[in-house]
Design a protein around this motif. Structure first.
Motif, mmCIF file in Angstrom:
data_model
loop_
_atom_site.group_PDB
_atom_site.id
_atom_site.type_symbol
_atom_site.label_atom_id
_atom_site.label_comp_id
_atom_site.label_asym_id
_atom_site.label_seq_id
_atom_site.Cartn_x
_atom_site.Cartn_y
_atom_site.Cartn_z
ATOM 1 N N GLN A 56 -26.599 -68.544 5.248
ATOM 2 C CA GLN A 56 -27.271 -69.440 4.305
ATOM 3 C C GLN A 56 -27.211 -68.892 2.881
ATOM 4 O O GLN A 56 -26.966 -69.639 1.918
ATOM 5 C CB GLN A 56 -28.721 -69.638 4.734
ATOM 6 C CG GLN A 56 -28.880 -70.441 6.019
ATOM 7 C CD GLN A 56 -30.320 -70.528 6.468
ATOM 8 O OE1 GLN A 56 -31.194 -69.874 5.903
ATOM 9 N NE2 GLN A 56 -30.570 -71.340 7.488
ATOM 10 N N ALA A 57 -27.416 -67.576 2.731
ATOM 11 C CA ALA A 57 -27.343 -66.970 1.406
ATOM 12 C C ALA A 57 -25.945 -67.071 0.831
ATOM 13 O O ALA A 57 -25.751 -67.344 -0.362
ATOM 14 C CB ALA A 57 -27.786 -65.505 1.486
ATOM 15 N N ASN A 58 -24.945 -66.872 1.669
ATOM 16 C CA ASN A 58 -23.565 -66.989 1.199
ATOM 17 C C ASN A 58 -23.240 -68.422 0.787
ATOM 18 O O ASN A 58 -22.543 -68.662 -0.208
ATOM 19 C CB ASN A 58 -22.610 -66.517 2.293
ATOM 20 C CG ASN A 58 -21.176 -66.457 1.818
ATOM 21 O OD1 ASN A 58 -20.844 -65.726 0.888
ATOM 22 N ND2 ASN A 58 -20.311 -67.253 2.449
ATOM 23 N N ASN A 216 -21.908 -55.823 -6.532
ATOM 24 C CA ASN A 216 -20.471 -55.807 -6.814
ATOM 25 C C ASN A 216 -19.841 -54.569 -6.190
ATOM 26 O O ASN A 216 -20.521 -53.758 -5.541
ATOM 27 C CB ASN A 216 -20.217 -55.866 -8.317
ATOM 28 C CG ASN A 216 -20.829 -54.677 -9.052
ATOM 29 O OD1 ASN A 216 -21.288 -53.738 -8.422
ATOM 30 N ND2 ASN A 216 -20.831 -54.719 -10.383
ATOM 31 N N ASP A 217 -18.530 -54.419 -6.388
ATOM 32 C CA ASP A 217 -17.814 -53.320 -5.751
ATOM 33 C C ASP A 217 -18.221 -51.964 -6.295
ATOM 34 O O ASP A 217 -17.954 -50.931 -5.656
ATOM 35 C CB ASP A 217 -16.307 -53.509 -5.926
ATOM 36 C CG ASP A 217 -15.797 -54.716 -5.159
ATOM 37 O OD1 ASP A 217 -16.510 -55.143 -4.225
ATOM 38 O OD2 ASP A 217 -14.710 -55.247 -5.482
ATOM 39 N N GLU A 218 -18.836 -51.918 -7.477
ATOM 40 C CA GLU A 218 -19.287 -50.651 -8.041
ATOM 41 C C GLU A 218 -20.687 -50.273 -7.546
ATOM 42 O O GLU A 218 -21.230 -49.242 -7.933
ATOM 43 C CB GLU A 218 -19.302 -50.716 -9.574
ATOM 44 C CG GLU A 218 -17.916 -50.714 -10.210
ATOM 45 C CD GLU A 218 -17.219 -52.061 -10.060
ATOM 46 O OE1 GLU A 218 -17.944 -53.075 -9.903
ATOM 47 O OE2 GLU A 218 -15.974 -52.107 -10.092
ATOM 48 N N GLY A 219 -21.304 -51.089 -6.708
ATOM 49 C CA GLY A 219 -22.624 -50.798 -6.176
ATOM 50 C C GLY A 219 -23.747 -51.230 -7.069
ATOM 51 O O GLY A 219 -24.889 -50.809 -6.867
ATOM 52 N N ARG A 256 -18.980 -60.711 2.535
ATOM 53 C CA ARG A 256 -18.259 -60.692 1.254
ATOM 54 C C ARG A 256 -17.893 -62.113 0.847
ATOM 55 O O ARG A 256 -17.413 -62.917 1.649
ATOM 56 C CB ARG A 256 -17.002 -59.836 1.367
ATOM 57 C CG ARG A 256 -16.301 -59.589 0.024
ATOM 58 C CD ARG A 256 -15.169 -58.593 0.198
ATOM 59 N NE ARG A 256 -14.467 -58.343 -1.053
ATOM 60 C CZ ARG A 256 -14.858 -57.486 -1.979
ATOM 61 N NH1 ARG A 256 -15.972 -56.785 -1.770
ATOM 62 N NH2 ARG A 256 -14.164 -57.296 -3.082
ATOM 63 N N SER A 257 -18.101 -62.415 -0.461
ATOM 64 C CA SER A 257 -17.775 -63.730 -1.014
ATOM 65 C C SER A 257 -16.337 -63.724 -1.512
ATOM 66 O O SER A 257 -15.939 -62.856 -2.308
ATOM 67 C CB SER A 257 -18.738 -64.077 -2.155
ATOM 68 O OG SER A 257 -18.343 -65.278 -2.780
ATOM 69 N N ASP A 258 -15.540 -64.689 -1.047
ATOM 70 C CA ASP A 258 -14.135 -64.775 -1.469
ATOM 71 C C ASP A 258 -14.004 -65.243 -2.906
ATOM 72 O O ASP A 258 -13.026 -64.909 -3.587
ATOM 73 C CB ASP A 258 -13.375 -65.728 -0.543
ATOM 74 C CG ASP A 258 -13.318 -65.205 0.875
ATOM 75 O OD1 ASP A 258 -13.380 -63.970 1.052
ATOM 76 O OD2 ASP A 258 -13.230 -66.027 1.817
ATOM 77 N N LYS A 259 -14.962 -66.014 -3.398
ATOM 78 C CA LYS A 259 -14.851 -66.564 -4.756
ATOM 79 C C LYS A 259 -15.169 -65.517 -5.824
ATOM 80 O O LYS A 259 -14.515 -65.460 -6.861
ATOM 81 C CB LYS A 259 -15.781 -67.765 -4.904
ATOM 82 C CG LYS A 259 -15.367 -68.964 -4.058
ATOM 83 C CD LYS A 259 -16.289 -70.136 -4.312
ATOM 84 C CE LYS A 259 -15.857 -71.359 -3.495
ATOM 85 N NZ LYS A 259 -16.741 -72.525 -3.743
#
Length: 598
Positions: A56-58, A216-219, A256-259
């Motif tokens: 749901q959050a995604n 994000n990928d940097e945490g 993980r969100s693809d967008k």
């Protein structure tokens, strides 16, 4: 000590301890099983709840990013924006008034999404076109994000936290000029408030304590109004389902969100997932304790109730140990003891009756065996008597009657068998010879009313066949065919090779009155196991032949169709069947047994 142990080693104590151990084992096994099954069920439900929250959050994140993407696409494709960027690309300097006109356009779009703090428009050479101030794209973001926007060719690229404003997030897209074959005309960058992506209120102290974090990928924590400096990189890199965060244990689900290439972290406290297990453990312990206590009391009472009647019964049985079984006359008051006493008394009465019955049967069997021995007659006595009749008739010149006696003697020998030839199988030539003897006897009785013809193919003479398989059919033809006919009757027996390879065909026909359709159907039904044709037993011989065909050749593994009956009114009756030419394994095993006996 040993004496004390012997006093305790009673049947009542053994039953009591045995019941107690069984109950404890049952409680432990069932409790462990229930605890394991229910804990798995609770855990699965919690995992499904967490996974559903993550999905749901995604979905909500995709909807939010879709709104931003749609807004920026509308601004980028606006005719005024397209025209200004086209003039810049052609080398024409855009005037102040033209740049000022962008304010109204951007403001109209921002009114629908207040969360968008600002929109910035840059030319293809990275110069700031709107808002009206000095600046460049290179000083705003790094070259890596610009290159990624070029590579995406008009698709939205999410940058992350704004370097100049930690309460905002940046997103950029390349503006493609539709009049120049969608070539690069500039860049459109949006600054969005971080609270726009706040999917919940982290660590708010709700019932479940569940938190949904956007990282994000940097945490860096993105979807929160607080400081983004908290390092969440260890949670991203951890592959464990249970993690430690801010001094608490959490069950972690990552999506993980693809967008946006951002990661959703769903953190659920372990205490929330396992809170039902403590309640379950308490319920099982309390119920197990109560059940054990109740079973202790019931086991003690039950063991006492079982052993007391047994003791009385043992005393009653000792009285009959050395003599004849006698019933127990002791009167008892309890229902259990009364039932045991009645059962014992009934058993004693039954045993005494059985002793009497067995004695009487032994006496009767002895008398029966004596009478059977006295009633045994050697078949040779009958044959010798017939031979004596034969000699007497020959001496008196009654050669025709003497021949009749000889044929009857041979007929009886064939049917009864000799001590050296008790085999149930004969050859077709022997069976045909028996039929000839029978027909000659019938011919003497019926005179000119009977004529017969037997045709046996020489190649089929040695075919094995069960004894007396064809004669009942011939007898049936005389009884229901020739004797029921006015005038001369004809019996034909034809044995030839069948059209099926390895089979022999046997056909018996008469020119009697035949049968109507109803009688024929009734006879066929009798052959298939139905009731007999009439009260006279018509068809009994045929039914016997039919059963013998099925039994003999079914054992040999060679299925035969049985008797085939054809008859018409006033046209006679034809009965035929087929048998294997080799007789099957049954004949071979019979021959082997006969050889062994010899």
């Amino acid at each position: 000590m040993l004496q004390r142990f012997r006093e305790l080693n009673t049947l009542r104590n053994q039953i009591f301890i045995g019941f107690l151990l069984v109950m404890l084992i049952i409680i432990l096994v069932s409790g462990a099983f229930v605890y394991d099954r229910v804990s798995i069920l609770l855990k699965n439900n919690a995992e499904r709840h967490i996974q559903q929250t993550a999905v749901q959050a995604n979905g909500r994140l995709d909807a939010l990013t879709g709104q931003i993407d749609g807004l920026m696409e509308q601004v980028a494709n606006h005719p005024t924006v397209q025209q200004l960027l086209l003039e810049e690309l052609d080398g024409n300097e855009v005037s102040f008034n033209q740049r000022q006109s962008l304010l109204q356009i951007v403001s109209s779009y921002q009114a629908y999404m207040p969360s968008v703090g600002s929109l910035e428009l840059y030319t293809a050479d990275y110069r700031l076109l709107f808002p009206i101030k000095e600046g460049s794209l290179e000083s705003r973001i790094n070259e890596q994000h610009i290159s990624e926007a070029n590579a995406q060719k008009g698709r939205l690229v999410w940058i992350g936290v704004d370097p100049h404003d930690d309460q905002s997030l940046l997103a950029i897209r390349q503006v493609s000029l539709m009049d120049r074959w969608f070539s690069r005309g500039g860049y459109l960058m949006a600054r969005i408030q971080r609270s726009y992506f706040q999917l919940d209120d982290p660590f708010s102290g709700s019932d479940s304590g569940e938190s949904v974090l956007l990282v994000n990928d940097e945490g860096q924590l993105l979807g929160s109004s607080g400081t983004p400096q908290e390092d969440l990189l260890p949670l991203l890199e951890s592959g464990d389902q249970t993690v430690s965060f801010r001094g608490k244990e959490y069950v972690q689900v990552k999506l993980r969100s693809d967008k946006t290439s951002w990661t959703l972290l769903v953190l659920t406290p372990v205490s929330y997932v396992t809170k039902g297990l403590s309640v379950l453990r308490t319920v099982l312990l309390v119920s197990g304790g109560i059940g054990t206590l109740l079973f202790l009391i019931i086991s003690f009472l039950l063991s006492t109730m079982i052993t007391r009647p047994i003791i009385h019964l043992i005393r009653a049985m000792r009285k009959s140990r050395m003599g004849v079984l006698t019933p127990n006359s002791q009167k008892v008051s309890t229902m259990e003891l009364r039932e045991l006493n009645n059962t014992y008394n009934g058993m004693v009465a039954n045993i005494n009756d059985l002793i009497r019955v067995v004695y009487e049967k032994e006496v009767l069997q002895s008398r029966t065996e004596l009478k059977a021995l006295q009633a045994q007659i050697n078949p040779h006595f009958l044959f010798n008597t017939l031979e004596a009749f034969n000699w007497s008739l020959e001496e008196k010149g009654e050669e025709e009657l003497a021949g009749l006696v000889v044929m009857m003697s041979r007929l009886f020998r064939y049917i009864m068998g000799s001590p050296h030839n008790k085999d149930e199988w004969v050859t077709l030539s022997e069976e045909v010879e028996q039929i000839r003897r029978y027909l000659r006897i019938m011919e003497m009785r019926m005179g000119e009313r009977l004529s017969w013809d037997i045709r046996l193919d020489p190649h089929e003479a040695a075919v094995p066949v069960p004894k007396l398989l064809i004669q009942p059919i011939v007898e049936n033809a005389i009884l229901h065919g020739v004797e029921s006919r006015v005038g001369k009757g004809v019996i034909e027996v034809i044995i030839t090779p069948s059209s099926r390879k390895g089979w022999t065909s046997v056909e018996v026909s008469d020119n009697g009155p035949g049968m109507d359709e109803a009688t024929l159907l009734a006879l066929r039904d009798a052959l298939d196991g139905g009731p007999p044709v009439s009260a006279k037993g018509s068809g009994v011989g045929l039914v016997n032949v039919q059963r013998r065909l099925k039994l003999y050749y079914a054992e040999a593994g060679m299925k035969t169709e049985g008797l085939i009956v054809e008859s018409r009114r006033s046209e006679g009756t034809v009965i035929r069947f087929e048998i294997p030419s080799n007789g099957g394994d049954t004949y071979e095993s019979g021959q082997q047994d006969d050889s062994n006996r010899r």
